[in-house]
Design a protein around this motif. Structure first.
Motif, short mmCIF file in Angstrom:
data_model
loop_
_atom_site.label_atom_id
_atom_site.label_comp_id
_atom_site.label_asym_id
_atom_site.label_seq_id
_atom_site.Cartn_x
_atom_site.Cartn_y
_atom_site.Cartn_z
N ASP A 162 -113.43 98.33 62.26
CA ASP A 162 -112.06 98.83 62.44
C ASP A 162 -111.02 97.74 62.22
O ASP A 162 -110.01 97.65 62.95
CB ASP A 162 -111.88 99.44 63.83
N GLY A 163 -111.26 96.88 61.23
CA GLY A 163 -110.28 95.86 60.90
C GLY A 163 -110.21 94.72 61.88
O GLY A 163 -109.23 93.95 61.87
N ARG A 164 -111.22 94.56 62.73
CA ARG A 164 -111.25 93.46 63.68
C ARG A 164 -112.54 92.68 63.53
O ARG A 164 -113.56 93.21 63.08
CB ARG A 164 -111.11 93.97 65.12
N LEU A 165 -112.49 91.42 63.95
CA LEU A 165 -113.67 90.55 63.97
C LEU A 165 -114.08 90.36 65.42
O LEU A 165 -113.27 89.89 66.24
CB LEU A 165 -113.37 89.21 63.31
N LEU A 166 -115.32 90.72 65.73
CA LEU A 166 -115.84 90.62 67.09
C LEU A 166 -116.84 89.49 67.16
O LEU A 166 -117.79 89.43 66.37
CB LEU A 166 -116.51 91.94 67.50
N LEU A 167 -116.63 88.57 68.10
CA LEU A 167 -117.55 87.47 68.36
C LEU A 167 -118.31 87.77 69.65
O LEU A 167 -117.70 88.15 70.66
CB LEU A 167 -116.78 86.15 68.48
N ARG A 168 -119.61 87.57 69.63
CA ARG A 168 -120.43 87.74 70.83
C ARG A 168 -121.49 86.65 70.85
O ARG A 168 -122.23 86.47 69.89
CB ARG A 168 -121.10 89.12 70.82
N THR A 169 -121.53 85.92 71.94
CA THR A 169 -122.59 84.92 72.08
C THR A 169 -123.91 85.61 72.36
O THR A 169 -123.94 86.76 72.82
CB THR A 169 -122.26 83.94 73.21
N THR A 170 -124.99 84.91 72.08
CA THR A 170 -126.33 85.49 72.28
C THR A 170 -127.18 84.54 73.11
O THR A 170 -128.25 84.09 72.68
CB THR A 170 -127.00 85.77 70.91
N PHE A 171 -126.72 84.24 74.32
CA PHE A 171 -127.49 83.40 75.22
C PHE A 171 -128.72 84.15 75.68
O PHE A 171 -128.63 85.28 76.14
CB PHE A 171 -126.65 83.00 76.44
N ASP A 172 -129.88 83.49 75.59
CA ASP A 172 -131.08 84.13 76.10
C ASP A 172 -131.42 83.66 77.51
O ASP A 172 -132.31 84.21 78.15
CB ASP A 172 -132.27 83.89 75.17
N ASP A 173 -130.71 82.63 78.00
CA ASP A 173 -130.94 82.17 79.36
C ASP A 173 -129.78 82.60 80.26
O ASP A 173 -128.70 82.95 79.78
CB ASP A 173 -131.12 80.65 79.40
N VAL A 174 -129.99 82.56 81.54
CA VAL A 174 -129.01 83.01 82.51
C VAL A 174 -128.11 81.84 82.88
O VAL A 174 -128.59 80.77 83.27
CB VAL A 174 -129.70 83.58 83.77
N ARG A 175 -126.81 82.04 82.76
CA ARG A 175 -125.83 81.02 83.14
C ARG A 175 -125.01 81.55 84.30
O ARG A 175 -124.64 82.72 84.33
CB ARG A 175 -124.91 80.67 81.96
N THR A 176 -124.69 80.66 85.21
CA THR A 176 -123.87 81.03 86.35
C THR A 176 -122.80 79.96 86.55
O THR A 176 -122.95 78.81 86.12
CB THR A 176 -124.71 81.14 87.64
N GLY A 177 -121.71 80.38 87.17
CA GLY A 177 -120.64 79.44 87.48
C GLY A 177 -119.69 79.24 86.31
O GLY A 177 -119.71 79.95 85.30
N LEU A 178 -118.82 78.24 86.46
CA LEU A 178 -117.75 77.97 85.50
C LEU A 178 -118.24 77.03 84.40
O LEU A 178 -118.87 76.01 84.68
CB LEU A 178 -116.55 77.34 86.22
N HIS A 179 -117.95 77.39 83.16
CA HIS A 179 -118.36 76.59 82.00
C HIS A 179 -117.19 76.49 81.03
O HIS A 179 -116.34 77.40 80.94
CB HIS A 179 -119.55 77.22 81.29
N ASP A 180 -117.14 75.39 80.30
CA ASP A 180 -116.10 75.17 79.29
C ASP A 180 -116.59 75.71 77.95
O ASP A 180 -117.61 75.26 77.42
CB ASP A 180 -115.77 73.68 79.17
#
Length: 955
Positions: free
Chosen positions: A704-722
């Motif tokens: 629909d005229g947009r670019l979608l970015l999605r990460t594909t982490f296979d491990d579980v991350r918690t908390g604040l990350h940069d």
């Protein structure tokens, strides 16, 4: 009859004048299938007569009745609704209650690498007083994801005493029934031990999209009708399997829409060489709750078994009626080609100079299956018997014959000729005269009864399964019903219309073929007179268009009327007879295409809307995105020159992302930006994504005229990350018009509309300020027509020169929440970013034509709706005016346009109109829809009156 198969006269025929008539060569498939049908027919006839046929008809009747019950009766085993679940939860004391449910799973692999699981369930059961049911039931699955689980080694003990178990097997589950022999009350310990095979299956990982070997199991099984007060689950796996885990396992407990889960860590008391995971829950679970543990392993870690036979039954069983109909269709073709084929005459035939005795041209047309020239043969016979004293009648018949000759074989005459051919009395007359026969027998009964019964059964099965979960990927209910109906219609048509030639009919057909040969040898159509009795038969079976032209030339000298008048009379006769000219055919085709085109448009084209669609990144339908929050954000965009007059926009996003550990899928970062503006591709791409300075896996997709970015982490991350995201637009400028002036617009969108409501944060910890900065070369800013933030409420453009005199300027915008967590600037109504308008031609690559086309495409649905509605109204007015006439209108282009284009244009306008109204924003969309419906209703009434009444003949 001439051409009979008598002995006299045949032996003396010179072999040189014989014309070979070899038997048709059937395909091997038709021959084999037909031979099989004949054997079945003979076998059934040897086993019984009318009584057996009645019994078979009754059998098919029962199948049809079963299909009707499935189609209109109650749904068998309907899935539990929310009301059903809540009702059973309120009646929890009607059965025993599990004070605690402990399940211990020992997972191992056998020598072949297939999964083997030993299960021990310990249930502390509480039996209320006066419980009516004295038995204990436990349901185990026997089929799972296409694998046979083969429950084995089943033992049950109650309070330490081994119990006899009654096993009730069904298609996909095994019900264990324990009868202790006495009424139970109070607390008792129930222990069930059993072994399951092949619990894992191959699936796509929701986080990465890659295939994994997934062990996902519901502890409570297919049907646990008891409430559970406490849950304790422990899973032990070998160390080598644990090493191949994609991520840590997860355990969850859910009921309807309420649920909770946790990521599992290894237990410290596992046996050597094994790893144990456990989770507990003290929350009471009502009946029909779900307690799952999920373990994704790398693809190929576990050997998968072949699909079970029940899987194939579940997959193709629902379409078995359609498959039987497909086989019946093949058999019917074989029967029509061979078993019900035409009888053979002589292996040869002769040229014939006399018509067959007692056979009219119409009957001859049916014997030769020549509907296109049947009317011509009939008209020629009528013209031949006109006497010279009846000159007016003779001329009328000559004109009719000439008109038939001109129409023969033309596209506009095909439908009328075929209708006259199929509805004529000669079809039945051939059977009465012994020229054709009606096939009879068990096979024909099957071809008539089976399509009807199996089609109804297929409809019923599809209706029942539409209430259930999809059994397999190959499941297209509409296609199954449509194909079954089409197969049944073809089989019925073959069975009911098959009229093969008899020996007598075959000889007559050979006589007619002999006439054709004689006509070709003697050029009969070029030299014959109208009184030649052979002429009506000579036109049959020959190419209709060429034959019509030759007959028209033969008739022309006999017609005394001027050529122009004769042509007008022929056209009028054709119109009265139903002949369709090219324009009239085009009108009908256009009418159908209008409706079909409207249906295709609303299903294929993007939704017609004056407002943009909600970004997918905000909808929460992307796995792993719902519980990921943005705590801080800095957006830095830099616009620079590239490749001469080109431009490049580089954007760096620095996000503080908080990952929650409560989701069932590892948290993922999802971002979305415009990639196409006004029909022009910005050349947007994602260069790099990092988390805490390390490269992160990601995937992108355009929609629909947009670019979608999605990460594909296979491990579980918690908390604040940069998180740092770098993107580049190689064609950031688009051609557009602002205030009547053409400009090259650079539009940078940092956050799409709706971000202030859709980007969540922790209520206890409001986000840090968001900062946007935009840097551009001064040479671009100096010539700018306009520059500023979007939306306009964000303030004026305030560029500041960069340090060091680099010839670049930067504008910044800071957004901060107040003490209540509300943003200081309300920008919910638009995208957040920068707009820079430059004079047209400043940036190379901007396509003004694409912008015009995009605007036209956006307005096209509304314009087409108005045009189609105008056509419908115009046709309605013409029809209404015409209906006031005393005489019915003559057949022609105008009447066809009113009768066909008016309703089709109306239907297409309503389809496109509703589609367009659904996307129109307004204070009262319902009022707009009602208004559109009323207008369409008025037009429909006028159209119906005009079309029906104008086409209705008046006395």
């Amino acid at each position: 009859m001439s051409g009979s198969d008598g002995a006299s006269g045949t032996a003396a025929v010179d072999p040189d004048v014989r014309i070979p008539d070899p038997a048709p060569r059937h395909t091997p498939l038709w021959t084999v299938l037909s031979a099989w049908l004949l054997r079945v027919e003979r076998w059934l006839q040897s086993r019984g007569g009318p009584r057996l046929r009645r019994n078979l008809w009754q059998l098919w009747g029962l199948v049809a009745v079963g299909g009707i019950l499935l189609l209109v009766g109650p749904v068998i085993n309907p899935p539990l609704t929310l009301d059903d679940l809540t009702d059973e939860a309120s009646d929890v004391t009607d059965t025993w209650i599990a004070r605690s449910f402990s399940a211990d799973y020992g997972v191992t692999t056998d020598e072949d690498g297939r999964l083997v699981t030993d299960v021990e369930e310990r249930i502390d059961a509480f039996f209320p007083k006066d419980l009516d049911d004295r038995t204990i039931e436990r349901v185990l699955a026997t089929e799972y994801q296409g694998h046979a689980l083969d429950p084995s080694g089943i033992t049950v003990t109650l309070d330490g005493v081994k119990q006899d178990v009654d096993r009730e097997r069904a298609a996909v589950f095994l019900r264990l029934v324990v009868d202790p022999g006495e009424q139970l009350t109070g607390d008792h310990e129930l222990v069930i031990r059993y072994r399951l095979s092949d619990l894992a299956y191959v699936d796509a990982d929701a986080a990465t999209g890659r295939p994994v070997d997934l062990l996902r199991w519901d502890v409570f099984g297919p049907d646990l009708q008891q409430a559970v007060a406490k849950l304790d689950v422990r899973v032990t796996i070998p160390q080598e399997l644990d090493d191949r885990l994609v991520r840590q396992p997860r355990g969850s407990l859910a009921w309807t829409l309420v649920g909770a889960g946790q990521w599992l860590t290894p237990e410290p008391d596992a046996p050597p060489g094994e790893v144990a995971y456990a989770f507990t829950s003290d929350d009471a679970a009502p009946p029909h709750a779900q307690a799952r543990f999920t373990m994704p392993f790398e693809a190929g870690s576990i050997t998968m078994p072949p699909q079970s036979w029940i899987f194939w039954v579940q997959t193709f069983g629902p379409v078995l009626p359609m498959l039987v109909l497909a086989a019946t269709l093949l058999l019917s073709f074989a029967a029509r080609a061979v078993a019900w084929g035409d009888a053979r005459g002589r292996p040869w035939y002769l040229a014939q100079s006399e018509p067959p005795e007692g056979v009219t041209p119409r009957t001859a047309a049916h014997l030769l299956r020549s509907p296109a020239t049947m009317e011509l043969a009939e008209r020629l016979k009528d013209a031949a018997i006109s006497g010279t004293k009846q000159q007016a009648k003779r001329q009328a018949r000559l004109l009719a014959a000439a008109g038939a000759a001109k129409r023969a074989g033309r596209l506009g005459d095909r439908h009328r000729a075929l209708r006259r051919y199929l509805t004529g009395p000669e079809r039945a007359g051939q059977v009465r005269e012994g020229l054709r026969r009606v096939p009879k027998g068990f096979v024909r009964d099957w071809f008539i009864a089976a399509p009807i019964a199996l089609t109804i059964l297929q409809w019923g099965i599809v209706r029942q399964l539409s209430h259930q979960a999809v059994l397999a990927v190959v499941w297209w209910p509409l296609a199954f019903v449509a194909l079954s109906t089409v197969f049944a219609a073809i089989v019925l048509a073959i069975a009911l219309t098959a009229r093969p030639l008899t020996r007598k009919g075959a000889l007559v057909k050979q006589h007619l073929l002999g006439i054709r040969v004689f006509a070709e040898r003697t050029q009969l159509l070029d030299r014959a007179t109208l009184r030649d009795r052979l002429l009506p038969y000579a036109v049959l079976g020959a190419p209709p268009r060429a034959t019509g032209r030759r007959v028209a030339a033969l008739l022309a000298p006999e017609i005394t009327m001027p050529a122009a008048a004769a042509d007008r009379a022929s056209r009028a006769d054709g119109s009265r007879a139903g002949f369709l000219t090219g324009p009239r055919i085009a009108v009908r085709v256009l009418a159908v295409l209008l409706v079909v085109g409207a249906i295709v448009a609303v299903n294929v084209l993007p939704a017609s809307s004056l407002e943009p669609e909600t970004p997918r990144s905000y909808t929460g339908d992307i796995p792993g995105s719902t519980l990921v929050t943005i705590a801080a954000a800095e957006f830095d965009a830099q616009l620079t020159r590239s490749g001469g007059d080109g431009a490049r926009l580089r954007v760096t996003e620095r996000l503080g992302v908080d990952f929650s550990n409560e989701g069932a899928v590892p948290g993922q970062v999802v971002r979305e930006w415009p990639a196409v503006v006004d029909g022009q591709d910005l050349g947007l791409s994602v260069d790099r994504v990092t988390v805490d300075g390390e490269d992160a896996p990601f995937t992108t997709e355009h929609e629909d005229g947009r670019l979608l970015l999605r990460t594909t982490f296979d491990d579980v991350r918690t908390g604040l990350h940069d998180v740092v995201i770098q993107t580049t637009a190689t064609r950031p400028a688009v051609a557009t018009s602002v205030g009547g002036r053409d400009v090259d617009r650079v539009s940078w969108v940092a956050l799409l509309d709706g971000w202030s409501n859709s980007v969540p944060w922790d209520d206890d910890s409001p986000p840090e300020p968001f900062r946007l900065s935009f840097t551009a070369d001064d040479e671009l800013l100096d010539d700018a027509v306009d520059a500023g933030w979007t939306p306009a409420e964000a303030g004026a453009w305030r560029p500041a020169a960069t340090e060091g005199g680099a010839g670049r300027s930067t504008a910044t915008l800071d957004l901060a929440p107040d003490d209540d967590g509300r943003w200081s600037l309300d920008v919910r109504g638009d995208d957040l970013g920068v707009v820079l308008d430059l004079p047209a031609g400043t940036v190379a690559g901007a396509d003004a034509g694409a912008a015009s086309w995009a605007r036209t495409a956006a307005l096209a649905p509304g314009l087409f709706t108005v045009v189609l509605a105008g056509i419908a109204v115009l046709g309605s007015v013409i029809g209404a005016l015409g209906s006031a006439r005393r005489r019915a209108p003559k057949p022609g282009l105008l009447r066809d346009a009113v009768r066909w284009l008016t309703p089709s244009a109306l239907a297409a306008a309503v389809i496109l109109g509703i589609w367009t109204l659904n996307g129109v924003a307004g204070d009262d969309p319902f009022g707009d829809l009602v208004l559109g419906g009323l207008i369409a209703g008025v037009v429909a009434v006028i159209a119906w009156y005009g079309v029906v009444m104008w086409a209705r003949p008046r006395a």
